[in-house]
Scaffold this motif. Structure first.
Motif, PDB file in Angstrom:
ATOM      1  N   GLU A 290      16.004  -2.165   2.465  1.00 19.33           N
ATOM      2  CA  GLU A 290      17.339  -1.677   2.858  1.00 19.33           C
ATOM      3  C   GLU A 290      17.467  -1.559   4.367  1.00 19.33           C
ATOM      4  OE1 GLU A 290      15.034   0.059   1.290  1.00 19.33           O
ATOM      5  OE2 GLU A 290      15.135   2.216   1.644  1.00 19.33           O
ATOM      6  N   ASN A 294      20.988  -5.071   5.237  1.00 19.49           N
ATOM      7  CA  ASN A 294      21.825  -3.928   4.864  1.00 19.49           C
ATOM      8  C   ASN A 294      23.253  -4.304   4.461  1.00 19.49           C
ATOM      9  OD1 ASN A 294      22.808  -4.593   7.291  1.00 19.49           O
ATOM     10  ND2 ASN A 294      22.194  -2.720   8.364  1.00 19.49           N
ATOM     11  N   GLN A 297      25.903  -1.894   2.297  1.00 22.20           N
ATOM     12  CA  GLN A 297      25.721  -0.455   2.430  1.00 22.20           C
ATOM     13  C   GLN A 297      27.024   0.225   2.826  1.00 22.20           C
ATOM     14  OE1 GLN A 297      22.429   0.280   5.029  1.00 22.20           O
ATOM     15  NE2 GLN A 297      21.000  -0.691   3.625  1.00 22.20           N
TER      16      GLN A 297
END
Ligand SMILES: Cc1ncc(C[n+]2csc(CCOP(=O)(O)OP(=O)(O)O)c2C)c(N)n1
Ligand code: SF4
Ligand SMILES: [Mg+2]
Length: 330
Positions: A290, A294, A297
Motif C-alpha cells: 500500500e 497507492n 486509496q
C-alpha cells in the motif's frame, strides 16, 4: 463551532477505552476452545493500545475461529471461506489508516485459501494475521485439514490421514517479501499476548500461527506439551520476546534467536517437539504494497457508490421496451 461542541469532540478523541468497549456478544465456542484465549488476548491488546473501535477492522473467512469479528465491538467482516485475506487487502488498500486484523482457520487459510495466503505474504500489506490452527475443520465437524498430523483419525480419514502435515511457518518463510512470522500456543496467555502485540506493532504482514486446542474433535492432543514445559522451546531475544522471571523458571528450554536470522528461522519452523514459541522472523525493512502502489486509496464515498451501482446495473433485468436505459420505477 461553539466551545461546548469543541470540548465534546476533544473528549471523544481523548476517550480512554475499557475492555468492555471491545467486547460484543457471548462467544459460542465450546468450553476449553483455544479461540476463547485468543479473543481475550486481542481484546486486551485493543484496550492497552486504546485502539479506536471505529478505526479497527476484524476480517475472517468461515469456520469456528472465523466467528471472531462477531465478538469484537469494532468493525468486522465475516466473509466467505478462504477469502479473508483478499478482503483485508482490499480494505487496507482503500483505507490504510485502519487497524486491520485477520482471523483465519487452518482450513480457511491453508486449504481453500492457500493461494491468497501465498500472495498476501508477498504483498506484505500492513495487517495482523492470526492463524487459529487447531489441525482440524472444526465447524463442519471433524474433517482432516492440511495441518492435521499424519495418522489423524477424522470423518474424511477414518483410518488415519495419509500425508505429512503442511508446516504453515515454513511455507510463510519460503515466500518472497516475508516480513514477520511468529508462533504462539493458546495455553500460555502471557506469551500469546506478547506475540500478538509484537505482530500488531510490526509494519507489514504479521503472520502469527497460534496452536489452538479443539477439545470437541481432537481432545487432549496438546496435553503432553501442557504437562511438560520442557517440550516448549521459547525463542528469546532483545528484538523478539523477553520473558518474565516467572515464565523463565517454568519454561527452561530456551534459545536465543535473532529474528533477523532467516536461515535459523526456517530450521525452527519445522520443529514439532519441542514446540517453538516466539518470534521466528521480523524484518522491518520490507516495503508494504500500500506504500509503493497507492492507486485507489481514500476514494470518495460518491465514487465508490457510483462504481457499485454500475456493477449492480449489469445484473438488472430491464422491462421490455425500456431499451436498457430506463430503470424500472424511475
Ligand atoms: C466454499 C466453501 N467450501 C466449504 C465450506 C464448508 N466449510 C465451512 S467451514 C469449513 C472448514 C473450517 O475449518 P477451519 O478453517 O480450520 O476453521 P475451524 O472451524 O477449525 O476454526 C468448511 C470446509 C464453505 N462454507 N464454503
Ligand atoms: S468445535 Fe473445536 S474449534 Fe469449534 S468451537 Fe468447539 S472446540 Fe472450538
Ligand atoms: Mg481448524
Amino acid at each position: 463551532m461553539n466551545v461546548h461542541a469543541t470540548e465534546c469532540l476533544l473528549r471523544m478523541y481523548d476517550q480512554h477505552h475499557e475492555l468492555e468497549d471491545y467486547q460484543s456478544g457471548v462467544p459460542r465456542w465450546c468450553t476449553g476452545c483455544g479461540d476463547n484465549a485468543i479473543l481475550a488476548a486481542v481484546q486486551r491488546l485493543c484496550r492497552d493500545e486504546d485502539l479506536r473501535p471505529e478505526k479497527t477492522m476484524f476480517v475472517s473467512g468461515i469456520g469456528c475461529s472465523s466467528r471472531f469479528p462477531h465478538y469484537m465491538k469494532t468493525y468486522g467482516f465475516h466473509g466467505i471461506h478462504g477469502r479473508a485475506l483478499p478482503v483485508a487487502e482490499g480494505i487496507k488498500m482503500a483505507r490504510p489508516d485502519l487497524n486491520v486484523f485477520v482471523n483465519t482457520g487452518d482450513g480457511d487459510c491453508c486449504s481453500i485459501g492457500a493461494a491468497h495466503w501465498i500472495h498476501a505474504i508477498r504483498y506484505n500489506m500492513n495487517m495482523t494475521v492470526m492463524l487459529h490452527d487447531n489441525q482440524i475443520y472444526g465447524l463442519t465437524k471433524k474433517q482432516a485439514s492440511p495441518t492435521s498430523p499424519r495418522g489423524t483419525k477424522s470423518n474424511t480419514t477414518p483410518g488415519g490421514s495419509y500425508l505429512d502435515a503442511l508446516q504453515p511457518l515454513a511455507v510463510t518463510l519460503g515466500v518472497q517479501n516475508v516480513s514477520f512470522v511468529a508462533q504462539a500456543v493458546d495455553w500460555i496467555p502471557e506469551v500469546l499476548y506478547d506475540i500478538i502485540s509484537k505482530a500488531y506493532h510490526h509494519k507489514g504482514f504479521s503472520f502469527v500461527r497460534i496452536i489452538q486446542r479443539c477439545p470437541e474433535w481432537l481432545p487432549n492432543t496438546f496435553e503432553p506439551w501442557m504437562q511438560d514445559p520442557l517440550r516448549t522451546l521459547l525463542l528469546t531475544h532483545e528484538n523478539g520476546l523477553t520473558l518474565s522471571p516467572n515464565l523463565s523458571k517454568v519454561y527452561k528450554t530456551q534459545e536465543r534467536h535473532d529474528p533477523l536470522n532467516i536461515n535459523r528461522a526456517r530450521e525452527i519452523a519445522s520443529l514439532q517437539d519441542p514446540i517453538p514459541v516466539g518470534i521466528l522472523y521480523n524484518n522491518p525493512n520490507v516495503p508494504c504494497y500500500e506504500d509503493v502502489h497507492n492507486i485507489g486509496q481514500q476514494r470518495s464515498a460518491r465514487y465508490i457508490k457510483s462504481g457499485l451501482e454500475a456493477e449492480l446495473d449489469k445484473f438488472t433485468i430491464w422491462p421490455e421496451g425500456a431499451g436498457g436505459k430506463v430503470q424500472p420505477g424511475v
